[in-house]
Design an enzyme around this catalytic site. Structure first.
Site, PDB file in Angstrom:
ATOM      1  N   CYS A 141     -47.809 -59.464 -21.955  1.00 17.07           N
ATOM      2  CA  CYS A 141     -48.340 -58.171 -22.418  1.00 17.07           C
ATOM      3  C   CYS A 141     -48.862 -58.343 -23.841  1.00 17.07           C
ATOM      4  CB  CYS A 141     -47.262 -57.097 -22.381  1.00 17.07           C
ATOM      5  SG  CYS A 141     -46.505 -56.846 -20.776  1.00 17.07           S
TER       6      CYS A 141
ATOM      7  N   CYS B  12     -62.919 -57.011 -11.046  1.00 17.10           N
ATOM      8  CA  CYS B  12     -61.812 -57.238 -11.987  1.00 17.10           C
ATOM      9  C   CYS B  12     -62.248 -58.151 -13.120  1.00 17.10           C
ATOM     10  CB  CYS B  12     -60.601 -57.825 -11.261  1.00 17.10           C
ATOM     11  SG  CYS B  12     -60.927 -59.407 -10.444  1.00 17.10           S
TER      12      CYS B  12
ATOM     13  N   ASP C 298     -65.984 -55.999  -3.510  1.00 14.66           N
ATOM     14  CA  ASP C 298     -64.856 -56.122  -4.439  1.00 14.66           C
ATOM     15  C   ASP C 298     -64.421 -57.588  -4.470  1.00 14.66           C
ATOM     16  OD1 ASP C 298     -62.679 -55.785  -6.072  1.00 14.66           O
ATOM     17  OD2 ASP C 298     -61.502 -54.602  -4.656  1.00 14.66           O
TER      18      ASP C 298
ATOM     19  N   TYR D 100     -65.445 -58.717   0.973  1.00 17.17           N
ATOM     20  CA  TYR D 100     -64.170 -59.113   0.364  1.00 17.17           C
ATOM     21  C   TYR D 100     -63.141 -58.006   0.604  1.00 17.17           C
ATOM     22  CZ  TYR D 100     -67.622 -62.019  -2.081  1.00 17.17           C
ATOM     23  OH  TYR D 100     -68.674 -62.846  -2.386  1.00 17.17           O
TER      24      TYR D 100
ATOM     25  N   GLU E  62     -63.811 -60.774   5.228  1.00 10.79           N
ATOM     26  CA  GLU E  62     -62.807 -61.391   4.343  1.00 10.79           C
ATOM     27  C   GLU E  62     -62.560 -62.823   4.804  1.00 10.79           C
ATOM     28  OE1 GLU E  62     -59.970 -62.545   1.886  1.00 10.79           O
ATOM     29  OE2 GLU E  62     -60.918 -60.579   1.605  1.00 10.79           O
TER      30      GLU E  62
END
Length: 469
Positions: free
Chosen positions: A85, A427, A400, A330, A351
């Site tokens: 973190c 992402c 994605d 995906y 996928e």
């Protein structure tokens, strides 16, 4: 700037922004960029250079000359050593601001696109305890802090259960606490270690490839039910039964307990034979009336509440009227595909992982969705002219991809089939921007929405809406 012990030390560097992987960015008096780890934007620091490139330095902070007004006190005692973190010392408001800036700048610089709407980043309601899956490693070579090393104390028992030290594949930080997963995650981890030490169970020796306890994974669903999965290096039937029964008696929240014997070089679970000791071997999860069966190898978004928001915004961007054919590239276990299927005429998911496709088909049947079809294969190979010829034309395409983004062949095929609308979930906004650059002559980027799935880290998701020009 001065030399010290043959290392270059940069003095009084004012850090003004955040860069990739959570570093803070400043400049020397000569105008050379400095990427500093261990600091936050707004700090003025002295930093030691680790790498010197032609147009920038990579450095680590050795002293704070003046603290940033955006600094906050980290919650975790392991902050700065764990590496998990990295932004616990930065206010959440500033975390969101820097994440939004990073996405926007990637699209402007890498994609070369100027005219698009940037919606305000969607922050996470929960800043801590948001993960539903965590994995911890056992080691007989606990990482010693600099203080412990300098104390010259004899540390006889070096057993540890926790996280790998960044860049130290054989060293494990023994965790006293972790703020990523809600209780009883901490209590279970500490209880396992205590039981193992008291009963003389052998913690894994990664260098010599020996021992008994290797890893443990905790997974929970939104109902508060838990899955526990142990990876063992070898079978010790009496010891494992005693450990498993201890956990089940101490933690009634455990819905299922599993294990596997993994004697190979790495901890990867996907080629392992997972055995069920207790329960059904899976958890059930629900998302707005849709049911999903989550097994030990299943991919499922680790921040459940933000995943709901991500899917809702993806559907909002797609703006389906009910008569569209939707391609979901995906697709994973078909979560987004099934989320949008109730608003579409037909959804076709693709996928590369067979187990994910098997799960997607099972989930569609479980949810009574007859308008979802799923195919397995490497995206750049299966998503070809023959596939397109055999299926109805896509009106809307959702993609994605993993962090590497889409293969150029996939982008070329998307341009060939020319859906009216593309919703690109990513992402990694840098690879997303690279792909958007390949499509910008054919598609207009209308708007983007960054979504913070991982508070206290530099990671951020982004949803982009493209319409055919």
């Amino acid at each position: 700037m001065r030399k010290r012990n043959k290392n270059i030390v940069l003095e009084n560097i004012k850090l003004v922004s955040a860069g990739s992987k959570g570093v803070a960015v400043g400049r020397t008096d000569e105008g050379k960029t400095v990427l500093v780890s261990g600091a936050v934007p707004g700090d003025i620091v002295n930093a030691r250079v680790k790498k010197s490139k032609s147009n920038y330095f990579e450095a680590e902070m050795i002293e704070i000359v003046e603290k940033s007004p955006f600094r906050v006190e980290p919650k975790c005692v392991h902050f700065g050593v764990c590496g998990g973190c990295k932004w616990q010392n930065l206010s959440y408001e500033k975390q969101l601001e820097f994440k939004q800036d990073e996405v926007y700048n990637h699209i402007k610089r890498i994609a070369g696109i100027e005219d698009f709407e940037t919606m305000p980043i969607l922050g996470s309601e929960e800043h801590y305890f948001y993960r539903n899956k965590m994995e911890f490693s056992f080691s007989n070579a606990r990482w010693l802090t600099q203080y412990e090393i300098s104390s010259e104390e004899n540390f006889g028992n070096r057993d540890a259960l926790g996280f790998h030290i960044p860049g130290m594949w054989s060293k494990i930080l023994d965790l006293k606490e972790c703020f990523l997963q809600e209780d009883p995650s901490n209590a279970m981890r500490l209880a396992i270690k205590k039981h193992a030490v008291e009963n003389g169970l052998a913690f894994f020796d990664v260098r010599n490839q020996e021992g008994f306890l290797r890893t443990v994974m905790f997974r929970q669903n939104s109902k508060g039910e838990w899955m526990v999965l142990f990876q063992l290096f070898r079978e010790e039937k009496e010891n494992q039964q005693k450990l498993f029964d201890f956990m089940l008696s101490e933690f009634p929240q455990i819905k299922t307990l599993l294990f596997c014997i993994n004697a190979k070089q790495n901890d990867s679970l996907y080629d392992q034979d997972v055995q069920t000791y207790f329960g059904e071997g899976f958890l059930m999860e629900e998302m707005e009336g849709l049911k999903f069966k989550i097994g030990p190898k299943s991919f499922f978004q680790t921040n459940y509440k933000q995943a709901l928001n991500l899917y809702a915004k993806t559907l909002e961007f797609a703006d389906l009227k009910g008569d569209e054919v939707v391609y979901d590239l995906y697709t994973g276990t078909g979560t987004i595909a099934q989320y949008v299927a109730r608003k579409a005429k037909q959804v076709i998911g693709i996928e590369s992982v067979q187990e994910s496709i098997d799960a997607a088909k099972e989930h569609a049947e479980l949810n009574g969705l007859t308008n979802c079809t799923f195919y397995c294969g490497d995206m750049k190979d299966i998503f070809n002219d023959e596939f397109i010829a055999q299926h109805p034309k896509a009106d809307v395409l959702i993609t994605d991809p993993p962090r590497d983004g889409m293969h150029q062949k996939v982008v070329e095929q998307i341009l060939k089939i020319a859906p009216e609308k593309i919703v690109y979930v990513s992402c990694n906004s840098a690879t997303q921007a690279r792909d958007l650059a390949l499509m910008k002559d054919h598609y207009q980027l209308v708007k983007i929405l960054p979504v913070d799935m991982f508070p206290q880290t530099h990671h951020v998701e982004n949803i982009a809406l493209l319409v055919k020009i």
